[in-house]
Motif scaffolding. Structure first.
Motif, PDB file in Angstrom:
ATOM      1  N   ASP A 194       0.410  -1.047  -0.100  1.00 13.58           N
ATOM      2  CA  ASP A 194       0.225  -0.310  -0.045  1.00 13.58           C
ATOM      3  C   ASP A 194       0.978   1.243   0.000  1.00 13.58           C
ATOM      4  N   GLU A 195       2.235   1.484   0.749  1.00 10.29           N
ATOM      5  CA  GLU A 195       2.592   2.396   0.714  1.00 10.29           C
ATOM      6  C   GLU A 195       3.620   2.856  -0.565  1.00 10.29           C
ATOM      7  N   ILE A 196       3.460   1.457  -1.038  1.00  6.60           N
ATOM      8  CA  ILE A 196       4.320   1.483  -2.875  1.00  6.60           C
ATOM      9  C   ILE A 196       3.046   2.203  -3.186  1.00  6.60           C
ATOM     10  N   LEU A 197       2.089   1.662  -3.358  1.00  7.57           N
ATOM     11  CA  LEU A 197       0.906   2.329  -4.006  1.00  7.57           C
ATOM     12  C   LEU A 197       0.867   3.508  -3.840  1.00  7.57           C
ATOM     13  N   GLN A 198       1.621   4.591  -2.912  1.00 12.39           N
ATOM     14  CA  GLN A 198       1.122   5.613  -2.508  1.00 12.39           C
ATOM     15  C   GLN A 198       2.065   6.697  -3.077  1.00 12.39           C
ATOM     16  N   ASN A 199       3.027   5.671  -3.001  1.00 10.57           N
ATOM     17  CA  ASN A 199       4.342   6.600  -4.024  1.00 10.57           C
ATOM     18  C   ASN A 199       4.300   6.445  -5.029  1.00 10.57           C
ATOM     19  N   ILE A 200       3.791   5.357  -5.701  1.00  7.91           N
ATOM     20  CA  ILE A 200       3.102   5.740  -7.382  1.00  7.91           C
ATOM     21  C   ILE A 200       2.755   6.895  -7.673  1.00  7.91           C
ATOM     22  N   GLU A 201       1.476   6.741  -7.085  1.00 10.71           N
ATOM     23  CA  GLU A 201       0.465   7.941  -7.640  1.00 10.71           C
ATOM     24  C   GLU A 201       1.147   9.434  -7.395  1.00 10.71           C
ATOM     25  N   LYS A 202       1.886   9.362  -6.073  1.00 10.12           N
ATOM     26  CA  LYS A 202       3.117  10.839  -6.157  1.00 10.12           C
ATOM     27  C   LYS A 202       3.455  11.062  -7.312  1.00 10.12           C
ATOM     28  N   TRP A 203       3.851   9.529  -7.388  1.00 10.85           N
ATOM     29  CA  TRP A 203       5.287  10.062  -8.722  1.00 10.85           C
ATOM     30  C   TRP A 203       4.820  10.880 -10.165  1.00 10.85           C
ATOM     31  N   LYS A 204       3.586   9.450 -10.360  1.00 15.01           N
ATOM     32  CA  LYS A 204       2.871  10.320 -11.246  1.00 15.01           C
ATOM     33  C   LYS A 204       2.753  11.472 -12.285  1.00 15.01           C
ATOM     34  N   ARG A 234      -0.584  11.341 -32.984  1.00 21.48           N
ATOM     35  CA  ARG A 234      -2.072  10.382 -32.931  1.00 21.48           C
ATOM     36  C   ARG A 234      -1.903   9.636 -32.627  1.00 21.48           C
ATOM     37  N   THR A 235      -0.869   9.195 -33.487  1.00 14.57           N
ATOM     38  CA  THR A 235      -0.215   7.520 -32.446  1.00 14.57           C
ATOM     39  C   THR A 235       0.419   7.570 -31.501  1.00 14.57           C
ATOM     40  N   ALA A 236       1.316   8.620 -31.299  1.00 15.12           N
ATOM     41  CA  ALA A 236       2.016   8.487 -29.891  1.00 15.12           C
ATOM     42  C   ALA A 236       0.845   8.747 -28.657  1.00 15.12           C
ATOM     43  N   PRO A 237       1.022   7.423 -27.138  1.00 13.79           N
ATOM     44  CA  PRO A 237       0.171   8.098 -26.601  1.00 13.79           C
ATOM     45  C   PRO A 237       0.867   9.444 -25.244  1.00 13.79           C
ATOM     46  N   SER A 238      -0.182   9.834 -24.996  1.00 11.96           N
ATOM     47  CA  SER A 238       0.679  11.157 -24.163  1.00 11.96           C
ATOM     48  C   SER A 238       1.443  10.427 -22.578  1.00 11.96           C
ATOM     49  N   ALA A 239       1.510  11.418 -22.380  1.00 12.88           N
ATOM     50  CA  ALA A 239       1.923  11.157 -21.309  1.00 12.88           C
ATOM     51  C   ALA A 239       1.590  10.441 -19.848  1.00 12.88           C
ATOM     52  N   GLU A 240       0.361  11.032 -20.171  1.00  9.63           N
ATOM     53  CA  GLU A 240      -0.660  10.877 -18.670  1.00  9.63           C
ATOM     54  C   GLU A 240      -1.240   9.521 -19.483  1.00  9.63           C
ATOM     55  N   LYS A 241      -1.289   8.817 -20.439  1.00 12.00           N
ATOM     56  CA  LYS A 241      -2.082   8.027 -20.394  1.00 12.00           C
ATOM     57  C   LYS A 241      -0.577   6.524 -20.269  1.00 12.00           C
ATOM     58  N   LEU A 242       0.584   7.173 -20.340  1.00  8.39           N
ATOM     59  CA  LEU A 242       1.557   6.203 -20.316  1.00  8.39           C
ATOM     60  C   LEU A 242       2.247   6.027 -18.799  1.00  8.39           C
ATOM     61  N   LEU A 243       1.890   7.569 -17.908  1.00  9.32           N
ATOM     62  CA  LEU A 243       2.215   6.497 -16.521  1.00  9.32           C
ATOM     63  C   LEU A 243       0.874   6.026 -15.987  1.00  9.32           C
ATOM     64  N   ASN A 244      -0.684   6.602 -16.384  1.00 17.59           N
ATOM     65  CA  ASN A 244      -1.769   5.902 -15.891  1.00 17.59           C
ATOM     66  C   ASN A 244      -1.517   4.543 -16.011  1.00 17.59           C
ATOM     67  N   SER A 245      -0.660   3.827 -16.860  1.00 16.00           N
ATOM     68  CA  SER A 245      -0.653   2.205 -17.696  1.00 16.00           C
ATOM     69  C   SER A 245       0.277   1.538 -15.626  1.00 16.00           C
ATOM     70  N   LEU A 246       0.636   2.738 -15.977  1.00 22.65           N
ATOM     71  CA  LEU A 246       1.964   2.114 -15.039  1.00 22.65           C
ATOM     72  C   LEU A 246       0.958   1.801 -13.479  1.00 22.65           C
ATOM     73  N   THR A 247       1.758   0.161 -12.933  1.00 24.63           N
ATOM     74  CA  THR A 247       0.630  -0.304 -11.476  1.00 24.63           C
ATOM     75  C   THR A 247       1.230  -1.372 -11.082  1.00 24.63           C
ATOM     76  N   LEU A 248       1.110  -0.610  -9.800  1.00 26.35           N
ATOM     77  CA  LEU A 248       1.446  -2.906  -8.835  1.00 26.35           C
ATOM     78  C   LEU A 248       0.394  -3.312  -9.353  1.00 26.35           C
ATOM     79  N   GLN A 249       0.621  -4.511  -8.681  1.00 26.55           N
ATOM     80  CA  GLN A 249      -0.484  -5.588  -8.611  1.00 26.55           C
ATOM     81  C   GLN A 249      -0.162  -6.768  -8.232  1.00 26.55           C
ATOM     82  N   CYS A 250      -0.432  -7.600  -7.517  1.00 27.12           N
ATOM     83  CA  CYS A 250       0.037  -8.232  -6.269  1.00 27.12           C
ATOM     84  C   CYS A 250      -1.748  -9.271  -5.991  1.00 27.12           C
TER      85      CYS A 250
END
Length: 423
Positions: free
Chosen positions: A288-298, A355-371
């Protein structure tokens, strides 16, 4: 003086039944093959009417592990009349002039051989009541029925007034044959292993930001980038958006995830990772701490990443602008009223790529930690000896407990056991 509270496991019950002199009665949800074999033998030795059996009878009873359907078949083959009482969950045993009320756990929960304090010995008046309530009769009985427990003196028992029908037995047997219950010893093993271990899959998805690419339009790729050595280094069918430099802060996220994996043990490539359940609370807190850090980093990284994406796309556009002007594809020049300039070419290409390239927001939103947690399965203990071996190697401190609990893990009886009547 007889103890009030007693231990009556399966072996003790069978021993009492074997020593019966003139009558035996078993009342309970169901019974196993070993007890059924003893009752069958006593029926043969003592004669018709000396053995009484009252059970609940439905498919779920056997799936829960209160008994084995093979036991019913043994009793039927011996000629014992089986009486049915729907919803029966308490057990009683009568042997001559001794009787007990007892609790028998489903075999999926507890080994029937376990020495547990599960029975209360009945006093003579209570035995009389039991005899009357069940409708037990015997020529040699030393107890007399109490009329007030019968329905208006009609000699009708309180329970087990319905005889088990052959068609019911055939229907339940067919269902159990088509979909057999799980081996109860293995079900107990699943509980034991699951109380100590859990599988866990840890995945940081979307973390390879530097590896993200865009697919270039085929016409543009073939016509304007075919001879550019600098572009060719990053160009195949797609173009790597970033030059491999690490986004600031991402390395720290990856390090935290690696530290999280240290709570687990890799059994092998096929089985994956497991962790001790005792560490799960600490593990989930760290996650949970890492998930919070990921959101802050984004939030902090989005500007930097978008800037690098724009720089990469603009560089690609500049590299191709000259070739675009030189070849002047119809699709490009048809959008201008006069001859396009280099700035026009760069702007056109940059627009096509964005038009083809993803935005920075889209790239970062795909970053997630799954357990993902998964429990030990019945099939794993039944068939996968490699799992047991890997667990014992990964957690040597658990060897003593788990090895003891695994003694019967690969034993499965199907059908009546040949030596049931030999004891």
């Amino acid at each position: 003086m007889m103890r009030l509270f007693q231990q009556l496991n399966n072996e003790t019950i069978c021993r009492y039944v074997e020593n019966a002199k003139y009558r035996v009665a078993y009342i309970g949800p169901a019974l196993n093959q070993y007890l059924a074999a003893r009752l069958a033998r006593q029926h043969k030795l003592l004669g018709t009417g000396t053995v009484t059996v009252v059970v609940d009878y439905n498919e779920d009873i056997f799936r829960l592990g209160y008994g084995e359907h093979e036991a019913i078949e043994i009793l039927q083959d011996a000629g014992i009349t089986i009486r049915k009482e729907t919803g029966l969950r308490i057990s009683a045993l009568l042997v001559d002039d001794q009787a007990w009320v007892l609790h028998q756990s489903p075999m999926a929960v507890e080994n029937p051989k376990s020495a547990t304090c599960n029975a209360i010995a009945l006093l003579p008046p209570q035995i009389d009541q039991l005899v009357n309530a069940v409708g037990i009769t015997s020529k040699q009985s030393k107890v007399k029925p109490t009329d007030d427990l019968f329905d208006k003196g009609s000699q009708t028992a309180e329970i087990g007034v319905e005889t088990l029908a052959d068609q019911d037995v055939k229907a339940v047997k067919k269902n159990l044959d088509n979909n057999p219950p799980q081996a109860f010893d293995l079900q107990r093993q699943v509980r034991v292993y699951s109380s100590y271990l859990q599988f866990v899959e840890i995945e940081l998805s979307g973390g390879r930001v530097g590896q993200r690419t865009i697919k270039l339009p085929d016409k543009i790729r073939k016509s304007i980038f075919g001879n550019d050595e600098e572009i060719e280094k990053r160009l195949t069918a797609s173009y790597r958006l970033l030059d491999g430099s690490q986004i600031e802060g991402l390395a720290d996220i990856n390090k935290q995830v690696d530290e999280l994996r240290e709570y687990t043990r890799q059994l092998n490539k096929r089985l994956g990772r497991v962790m001790l359940v005792s560490h799960k609370k600490t593990f989930t807190k760290k996650r949970d701490e890492i998930l919070q850090n990921i959101e802050k980093w984004k939030k902090s990284a989005i500007k930097q990443l978008q800037s690098e994406l724009d720089t990469s796309i603009n560089a690609l556009a500049r590299a191709g602008a000259g070739n675009l002007l030189e070849k002047s594809p119809t699709e490009f020049v048809s959008g201008f009223t006069s001859k396009p300039t280099r700035d026009d070419a760069e702007k056109y290409l940059a627009d096509q790529f964005k038009r083809t390239a993803p935005s920075a927001e889209k790239l970062l939103n795909s970053l997630t930690l799954q357990c993902t947690f998964k429990d030990v399965t019945y099939e794993m203990l039944k068939e996968d000896k490699e799992f047991l071996k890997c667990v014992h190697e990964a957690f040597p401190d658990l060897n003593k407990t788990l090895l003891q609990e695994s003694d019967a893990a690969f034993v499965r009886s199907t059908g009546p056991t040949p030596d049931l009547f030999s004891h």
